[in-house]
Design a protein around this motif. Structure first.
Motif, PDB file in Angstrom:
ATOM      1  N   LEU A   1       0.896  -1.249  -0.213  1.00  0.00           N
ATOM      2  CA  LEU A   1      -0.088   0.141  -0.020  1.00  0.00           C
ATOM      3  C   LEU A   1       0.972   1.138   0.105  1.00  0.00           C
ATOM      4  O   LEU A   1       1.276   1.900   0.996  1.00  0.00           O
ATOM      5  CB  LEU A   1      -1.030   0.192   1.147  1.00  0.00           C
ATOM      6  CG  LEU A   1      -1.991  -1.198   1.329  1.00  0.00           C
ATOM      7  CD1 LEU A   1      -1.562  -2.117   2.161  1.00  0.00           C
ATOM      8  CD2 LEU A   1      -3.291  -0.582   1.878  1.00  0.00           C
ATOM      9  N   ALA A   2       1.598   1.400  -1.010  1.00  0.00           N
ATOM     10  CA  ALA A   2       2.171   2.688  -1.238  1.00  0.00           C
ATOM     11  C   ALA A   2       1.946   3.973  -0.682  1.00  0.00           C
ATOM     12  O   ALA A   2       2.858   4.600   0.122  1.00  0.00           O
ATOM     13  CB  ALA A   2       2.885   2.717  -2.938  1.00  0.00           C
ATOM     14  N   ASP A   3       0.665   4.217  -0.983  1.00  0.00           N
ATOM     15  CA  ASP A   3       0.344   5.567  -0.203  1.00  0.00           C
ATOM     16  C   ASP A   3       0.120   5.653   1.086  1.00  0.00           C
ATOM     17  O   ASP A   3       0.177   6.914   1.718  1.00  0.00           O
ATOM     18  CB  ASP A   3      -1.215   5.979  -0.988  1.00  0.00           C
ATOM     19  CG  ASP A   3      -1.265   6.066  -2.393  1.00  0.00           C
ATOM     20  OD1 ASP A   3      -0.285   6.933  -2.905  1.00  0.00           O
ATOM     21  OD2 ASP A   3      -1.722   5.540  -3.052  1.00  0.00           O
TER      22      ASP A   3
ATOM     23  N   HIS B   1       4.500  -2.113   3.307  1.00  0.00           N
ATOM     24  CA  HIS B   1       5.111  -3.128   2.483  1.00  0.00           C
ATOM     25  C   HIS B   1       5.179  -4.313   3.429  1.00  0.00           C
ATOM     26  O   HIS B   1       6.090  -4.452   3.943  1.00  0.00           O
ATOM     27  CB  HIS B   1       6.098  -2.941   1.883  1.00  0.00           C
ATOM     28  CG  HIS B   1       6.821  -3.797   0.715  1.00  0.00           C
ATOM     29  ND1 HIS B   1       7.319  -3.531  -0.310  1.00  0.00           N
ATOM     30  CD2 HIS B   1       6.686  -5.318   0.764  1.00  0.00           C
ATOM     31  CE1 HIS B   1       7.748  -4.438  -1.159  1.00  0.00           C
ATOM     32  NE2 HIS B   1       7.329  -5.652  -0.422  1.00  0.00           N
ATOM     33  N   LYS B   2       4.309  -5.473   3.280  1.00  0.00           N
ATOM     34  CA  LYS B   2       4.336  -6.364   4.158  1.00  0.00           C
ATOM     35  C   LYS B   2       4.125  -7.877   3.730  1.00  0.00           C
ATOM     36  O   LYS B   2       3.445  -7.941   2.540  1.00  0.00           O
ATOM     37  CB  LYS B   2       2.784  -6.297   5.160  1.00  0.00           C
ATOM     38  CG  LYS B   2       2.953  -6.706   6.675  1.00  0.00           C
ATOM     39  CD  LYS B   2       2.023  -5.927   7.399  1.00  0.00           C
ATOM     40  CE  LYS B   2       2.203  -6.258   9.043  1.00  0.00           C
ATOM     41  NZ  LYS B   2       1.332  -5.955   9.647  1.00  0.00           N
TER      42      LYS B   2
ATOM     43  N   PHE C   1      -3.690  -0.738  -3.998  1.00  0.00           N
ATOM     44  CA  PHE C   1      -2.628  -1.674  -3.363  1.00  0.00           C
ATOM     45  C   PHE C   1      -2.500  -2.801  -4.301  1.00  0.00           C
ATOM     46  O   PHE C   1      -3.176  -2.960  -5.239  1.00  0.00           O
ATOM     47  CB  PHE C   1      -3.703  -1.917  -1.718  1.00  0.00           C
ATOM     48  CG  PHE C   1      -4.919  -2.952  -2.236  1.00  0.00           C
ATOM     49  CD1 PHE C   1      -4.814  -4.186  -2.299  1.00  0.00           C
ATOM     50  CD2 PHE C   1      -6.113  -2.074  -1.982  1.00  0.00           C
ATOM     51  CE1 PHE C   1      -5.837  -4.947  -2.342  1.00  0.00           C
ATOM     52  CE2 PHE C   1      -6.972  -2.912  -2.067  1.00  0.00           C
ATOM     53  CZ  PHE C   1      -7.024  -4.419  -2.348  1.00  0.00           C
ATOM     54  N   ALA C   2      -1.372  -3.503  -4.349  1.00  0.00           N
ATOM     55  CA  ALA C   2      -0.915  -4.298  -5.135  1.00  0.00           C
ATOM     56  C   ALA C   2      -0.040  -5.648  -4.653  1.00  0.00           C
ATOM     57  O   ALA C   2       0.476  -5.291  -3.349  1.00  0.00           O
ATOM     58  CB  ALA C   2      -0.177  -3.879  -6.281  1.00  0.00           C
ATOM     59  N   CYS C   3       0.182  -6.488  -5.213  1.00  0.00           N
ATOM     60  CA  CYS C   3       1.041  -7.615  -4.569  1.00  0.00           C
ATOM     61  C   CYS C   3       2.524  -7.012  -4.893  1.00  0.00           C
ATOM     62  O   CYS C   3       2.673  -5.986  -5.516  1.00  0.00           O
ATOM     63  CB  CYS C   3       0.971  -8.973  -5.839  1.00  0.00           C
ATOM     64  SG  CYS C   3       1.326  -8.768  -7.385  1.00  0.00           S
TER      65      CYS C   3
ATOM     66  N   LYS D   1      -3.770  -6.091  -8.458  1.00  0.00           N
ATOM     67  CA  LYS D   1      -4.226  -4.959  -7.927  1.00  0.00           C
ATOM     68  C   LYS D   1      -5.699  -4.891  -7.265  1.00  0.00           C
ATOM     69  O   LYS D   1      -6.579  -5.648  -7.688  1.00  0.00           O
ATOM     70  CB  LYS D   1      -4.203  -3.755  -9.063  1.00  0.00           C
ATOM     71  CG  LYS D   1      -2.730  -3.816  -9.486  1.00  0.00           C
ATOM     72  CD  LYS D   1      -2.504  -2.722 -10.604  1.00  0.00           C
ATOM     73  CE  LYS D   1      -1.123  -2.847 -11.229  1.00  0.00           C
ATOM     74  NZ  LYS D   1      -0.792  -1.782 -12.072  1.00  0.00           N
ATOM     75  N   GLY D   2      -5.694  -3.870  -6.423  1.00  0.00           N
ATOM     76  CA  GLY D   2      -7.011  -3.492  -5.696  1.00  0.00           C
ATOM     77  C   GLY D   2      -6.906  -2.130  -5.507  1.00  0.00           C
ATOM     78  O   GLY D   2      -5.957  -1.141  -5.741  1.00  0.00           O
TER      79      GLY D   2
END
Length: 123
Positions: free
Chosen positions: A80-82, A86-87, A109-111, A117-118
């Motif tokens: 979730l870069a914003d 990063h987990k 959000f993305a893998c 992506k979502g």
């Protein structure tokens, strides 16, 4: 007879490719559940994210619980870069990610490989 089988197989593959790339697939969206002063939602990670679009309320902390069922190494992380997150997502375990959506808008959000992506929509 063999030529007919090959032709039918080819037509089937063409139909699948057209469906996969050009048909608008239904995207699942869901609102978070508000419990007290926190909003919660569980996201299943299995060949993508379900729900793929999550609707959150602005100003309330959000607990996103990711449950990874898919053994693909592409889906072993969530980014979730914003929100600076990063987990790792261990297989067949629930992983809690808490965010504080203070501004309205859309956040992706993305893998870890940015293939799946979502989207978070903050209202």
């Amino acid at each position: 007879m063999e030529k007919i089988g090959v032709a039918l197989l080819g037509l089937g593959l063409i139909a699948f490719i057209v469906w996969w790339f050009f048909v608008n697939h239904h995207k699942v969206s869901e609102k978070s559940v508000i419990r007290g002063k926190v909003q919660e939602i569980e996201i299943e990670v299995n060949g993508g994210y379900s729900p793929e679009t999550i609707i959150l309320k602005k100003g309330l902390p959000a607990k996103l619980t990711f449950y990874r069922k898919d053994p693909s190494s592409c889906l072993d992380q969530i980014v979730l870069a914003d929100f600076g997150i990063h987990k790792d997502l261990p297989l067949k375990e629930k992983t809690l990610v808490t965010i504080h959506p203070d501004k309205e808008g859309e956040y992706g959000f993305a893998c870890g490989m940015n293939m799946f992506k979502g989207k978070l929509i903050v209202e």
